[in-house]
Design a protein around this motif. Structure first.
Motif, PDB file in Angstrom:
ATOM      1  N   GLU A 261     -30.260   3.075  -0.534  1.00  0.00           N
ATOM      2  CA  GLU A 261     -31.116   2.565  -1.606  1.00  0.00           C
ATOM      3  C   GLU A 261     -30.849   1.096  -1.911  1.00  0.00           C
ATOM      4  N   GLU A 262     -29.591   0.708  -1.996  1.00  0.00           N
ATOM      5  CA  GLU A 262     -29.287  -0.669  -2.404  1.00  0.00           C
ATOM      6  C   GLU A 262     -29.677  -1.700  -1.355  1.00  0.00           C
ATOM      7  N   HIS A 263     -29.938  -1.268  -0.128  1.00  0.00           N
ATOM      8  CA  HIS A 263     -30.266  -2.218   0.944  1.00  0.00           C
ATOM      9  C   HIS A 263     -31.629  -1.972   1.580  1.00  0.00           C
ATOM     10  N   ARG A 264     -32.389  -1.018   1.083  1.00  0.00           N
ATOM     11  CA  ARG A 264     -33.595  -0.644   1.822  1.00  0.00           C
ATOM     12  C   ARG A 264     -34.706  -1.695   1.749  1.00  0.00           C
ATOM     13  N   HIS A 265     -34.568  -2.705   0.898  1.00  0.00           N
ATOM     14  CA  HIS A 265     -35.539  -3.799   0.870  1.00  0.00           C
ATOM     15  C   HIS A 265     -34.938  -5.092   1.416  1.00  0.00           C
ATOM     16  N   THR A 266     -33.894  -4.960   2.218  1.00  0.00           N
ATOM     17  CA  THR A 266     -33.253  -6.139   2.793  1.00  0.00           C
ATOM     18  C   THR A 266     -34.201  -6.866   3.738  1.00  0.00           C
ATOM     19  N   GLY A 267     -33.822  -8.064   4.123  1.00  0.00           N
ATOM     20  CA  GLY A 267     -34.676  -8.879   4.973  1.00  0.00           C
ATOM     21  C   GLY A 267     -34.657  -8.443   6.431  1.00  0.00           C
ATOM     22  N   ARG A 268     -35.565  -9.009   7.205  1.00  0.00           N
ATOM     23  CA  ARG A 268     -35.663  -8.703   8.630  1.00  0.00           C
ATOM     24  C   ARG A 268     -34.440  -9.242   9.372  1.00  0.00           C
ATOM     25  N   ASP A 269     -34.071  -8.518  10.435  1.00  0.00           N
ATOM     26  CA  ASP A 269     -32.951  -8.962  11.249  1.00  0.00           C
ATOM     27  C   ASP A 269     -33.065  -8.337  12.634  1.00  0.00           C
ATOM     28  N   PHE A 270     -32.417  -8.979  13.610  1.00  0.00           N
ATOM     29  CA  PHE A 270     -32.402  -8.454  14.969  1.00  0.00           C
ATOM     30  C   PHE A 270     -31.059  -8.794  15.599  1.00  0.00           C
ATOM     31  N   GLN A 271     -30.436  -7.792  16.239  1.00  0.00           N
ATOM     32  CA  GLN A 271     -29.147  -8.003  16.900  1.00  0.00           C
ATOM     33  C   GLN A 271     -29.186  -7.394  18.301  1.00  0.00           C
ATOM     34  N   HIS A 272     -28.550  -8.092  19.236  1.00  0.00           N
ATOM     35  CA  HIS A 272     -28.442  -7.638  20.621  1.00  0.00           C
ATOM     36  C   HIS A 272     -26.967  -7.596  20.985  1.00  0.00           C
ATOM     37  N   HIS A 273     -26.551  -6.525  21.668  1.00  0.00           N
ATOM     38  CA  HIS A 273     -25.136  -6.395  22.027  1.00  0.00           C
ATOM     39  C   HIS A 273     -25.023  -5.622  23.334  1.00  0.00           C
TER      40      HIS A 273
ATOM     41  N   ILE B  55     -39.895   4.568   5.926  1.00  0.00           N
ATOM     42  CA  ILE B  55     -38.946   5.381   5.166  1.00  0.00           C
ATOM     43  C   ILE B  55     -38.913   4.841   3.752  1.00  0.00           C
ATOM     44  N   GLY B  56     -39.131   5.729   2.788  1.00  0.00           N
ATOM     45  CA  GLY B  56     -39.077   5.377   1.380  1.00  0.00           C
ATOM     46  C   GLY B  56     -38.335   6.440   0.607  1.00  0.00           C
ATOM     47  N   ARG B  57     -38.543   6.446  -0.689  1.00  0.00           N
ATOM     48  CA  ARG B  57     -37.921   7.451  -1.544  1.00  0.00           C
ATOM     49  C   ARG B  57     -38.953   8.270  -2.310  1.00  0.00           C
TER      50      ARG B  57
ATOM     51  N   HIS C 299     -37.531  -4.492   3.937  1.00  0.00           N
ATOM     52  CA  HIS C 299     -38.778  -4.583   3.173  1.00  0.00           C
ATOM     53  C   HIS C 299     -39.988  -4.500   4.087  1.00  0.00           C
ATOM     54  N   GLY C 300     -39.854  -4.987   5.328  1.00  0.00           N
ATOM     55  CA  GLY C 300     -40.975  -4.878   6.252  1.00  0.00           C
ATOM     56  C   GLY C 300     -40.806  -5.741   7.486  1.00  0.00           C
ATOM     57  N   ILE C 301     -41.111  -5.166   8.637  1.00  0.00           N
ATOM     58  CA  ILE C 301     -41.117  -5.883   9.909  1.00  0.00           C
ATOM     59  C   ILE C 301     -42.135  -5.199  10.803  1.00  0.00           C
ATOM     60  N   SER C 302     -42.603  -5.880  11.836  1.00  0.00           N
ATOM     61  CA  SER C 302     -43.475  -5.245  12.824  1.00  0.00           C
ATOM     62  C   SER C 302     -43.014  -5.669  14.211  1.00  0.00           C
ATOM     63  N   HIS C 303     -43.301  -4.802  15.205  1.00  0.00           N
ATOM     64  CA  HIS C 303     -42.898  -5.106  16.577  1.00  0.00           C
ATOM     65  C   HIS C 303     -43.747  -4.321  17.557  1.00  0.00           C
TER      66      HIS C 303
ATOM     67  N   HIS D  39     -42.483  -1.224  10.198  1.00  0.00           N
ATOM     68  CA  HIS D  39     -41.367  -0.382   9.767  1.00  0.00           C
ATOM     69  C   HIS D  39     -40.900  -0.844   8.393  1.00  0.00           C
ATOM     70  N   THR D  40     -40.438   0.108   7.589  1.00  0.00           N
ATOM     71  CA  THR D  40     -39.766  -0.204   6.324  1.00  0.00           C
ATOM     72  C   THR D  40     -38.567   0.726   6.169  1.00  0.00           C
ATOM     73  N   GLY D  41     -37.537   0.234   5.482  1.00  0.00           N
ATOM     74  CA  GLY D  41     -36.429   1.078   5.027  1.00  0.00           C
ATOM     75  C   GLY D  41     -35.517   1.609   6.104  1.00  0.00           C
ATOM     76  N   LEU D  42     -35.476   0.960   7.277  1.00  0.00           N
ATOM     77  CA  LEU D  42     -34.692   1.526   8.381  1.00  0.00           C
ATOM     78  C   LEU D  42     -34.228   0.441   9.336  1.00  0.00           C
ATOM     79  N   GLN D  43     -33.320   0.855  10.243  1.00  0.00           N
ATOM     80  CA  GLN D  43     -32.965   0.070  11.408  1.00  0.00           C
ATOM     81  C   GLN D  43     -33.342   0.860  12.643  1.00  0.00           C
ATOM     82  N   THR D  44     -33.957   0.195  13.622  1.00  0.00           N
ATOM     83  CA  THR D  44     -34.274   0.852  14.883  1.00  0.00           C
ATOM     84  C   THR D  44     -33.180   0.534  15.892  1.00  0.00           C
ATOM     85  N   VAL D  45     -32.791   1.543  16.668  1.00  0.00           N
ATOM     86  CA  VAL D  45     -31.761   1.398  17.697  1.00  0.00           C
ATOM     87  C   VAL D  45     -32.385   1.819  19.023  1.00  0.00           C
ATOM     88  N   SER D  46     -32.519   0.866  19.940  1.00  0.00           N
ATOM     89  CA  SER D  46     -33.103   1.144  21.253  1.00  0.00           C
ATOM     90  C   SER D  46     -31.985   1.193  22.285  1.00  0.00           C
ATOM     91  N   TRP D  47     -31.945   2.302  23.074  1.00  0.00           N
ATOM     92  CA  TRP D  47     -30.901   2.467  24.087  1.00  0.00           C
ATOM     93  C   TRP D  47     -31.520   3.139  25.309  1.00  0.00           C
TER      94      TRP D  47
END
Length: 285
Positions: free
Chosen positions: A106-118, A235-237, A80-84, A42-50
């Motif tokens: 645009e200003e954040h689409r190359h941000t680093g990988r992250d994962f959050q659980h809630h 996701i890109g531009r 910038h890039g992650i795989s799962h 994945h690039t340029g996005l956040q995935t939300v699993s529910w």
């Protein structure tokens, strides 16, 4: 598995920064099948699993190995890039839920990988209940970090119940019905239908017109005015953004990292279309 692609569609590309919504199940996967999505990028996005029902095992290239269960949010940032990988577990006899994506600005689409659980606590409504997994609603607020203001909540209503919610008038909203016949801001929505409400309203009335319980997702955010290119899992531009990401994945570059523990090969990228990919936004009115 039966999957319904409710966003994007011809009439609407985004609701806020929400750019993708797959609604699947309920499907009996006890006799085989189920979800088995090999490592993919994945690039340029956040995935939300529910999930509404079932259980999914998540592994990613940050080393996270966790389960997705009903009522629990897993949010993964692939800037910038992650795989799962995503695999339903042997305990998942019924699989039922949504997979959502959020476009990064645009200003954040190359941000680093992250994962959050809630795990949001249920909030009692008059005739129903809400679980707010992103943003704030009905006095509840999620601590999960996003890059644009967002609202994401599961709402259940008792038979023939109605509720009026205070919402941010700067947000546009989408109501995705999972069960019941729901009248949202005066429009009747049936299961698997997605209703849209433009920005400007400070309240939203939801009414269950069925004799059984209703369940829906309420999604929202301020209008996302950037045009995006969405192809496969990227996701890109621009067309060039997608070509570059695809080549990096096919060449097993370090951009996406590696998923450890999945029993099988990773997914190859499909061939690019024989045309230039063009950015898309919501149609002008």
């Amino acid at each position: 598995m039966r999957v319904r692609r409710t966003l994007p569609q011809r009439a609407r590309t985004l609701i806020g920064a929400w750019c993708f919504a797959d609604h699947y199940g309920p499907d009996d996967v006890s006799a085989g099948g189920g979800m088995d999505v090999a490592p993919h990028p994945h690039t340029g996005l956040q995935t939300v699993s529910w999930l509404f029902g079932g259980e999914i095992e998540h592994r990613d290239s940050m080393g996270n190995h966790t389960l997705v269960r009903p009522g629990e949010l897993n949010l993964m940032t692939g800037g910038h890039g992650i795989s799962h990988s995503e695999v339903s577990t042997a305990r998942a006899t019924i699989l039922h839920g949504v997979q959502l994506w959020v476009a990064l600005p645009e200003e954040h689409r190359h941000t680093g990988r992250d994962f959050q659980h809630h795990v949001p606590d249920p909030v009692r409504l008059d005739g129903g209940e809400a679980r707010v997994f992103l943003g704030s609603l009905a006095g509840a607020a999620s601590p999960v970090r996003t890059f644009t203001p967002l609202l994401g909540a599961e709402i259940t209503l008792e038979p023939r119940a109605a509720v009026t919610l205070a919402v941010d008038p700067g947000f546009e909203h989408g109501v995705l019905v999972d069960a019941g016949d729901v009248r949202a801001a005066g429009t009747l929505l049936r299961p698997a239908e997605l209703g849209y409400l433009g920005a400007g309203a400070g309240t939203l009335t939801l009414a269950n017109e069925a004799d059984t319980a209703a369940r829906m997702l309420l999604l929202g955010g301020p209008p996302f005015n950037e045009r995006i290119v969405m192809w496969w899992n990227f996701i890109g531009r621009s067309h060039e953004d997608i070509v570059e990401a695809r080549e990096a994945w096919q060449n097993a570059s370090g951009r996406f990292g590696a998923v450890e523990g999945y029993d099988g090969d990773r997914l190859p990228a499909p061939a690019l279309p024989n045309a230039t990919l063009s950015p898309r936004g919501n149609p002008s009115r």
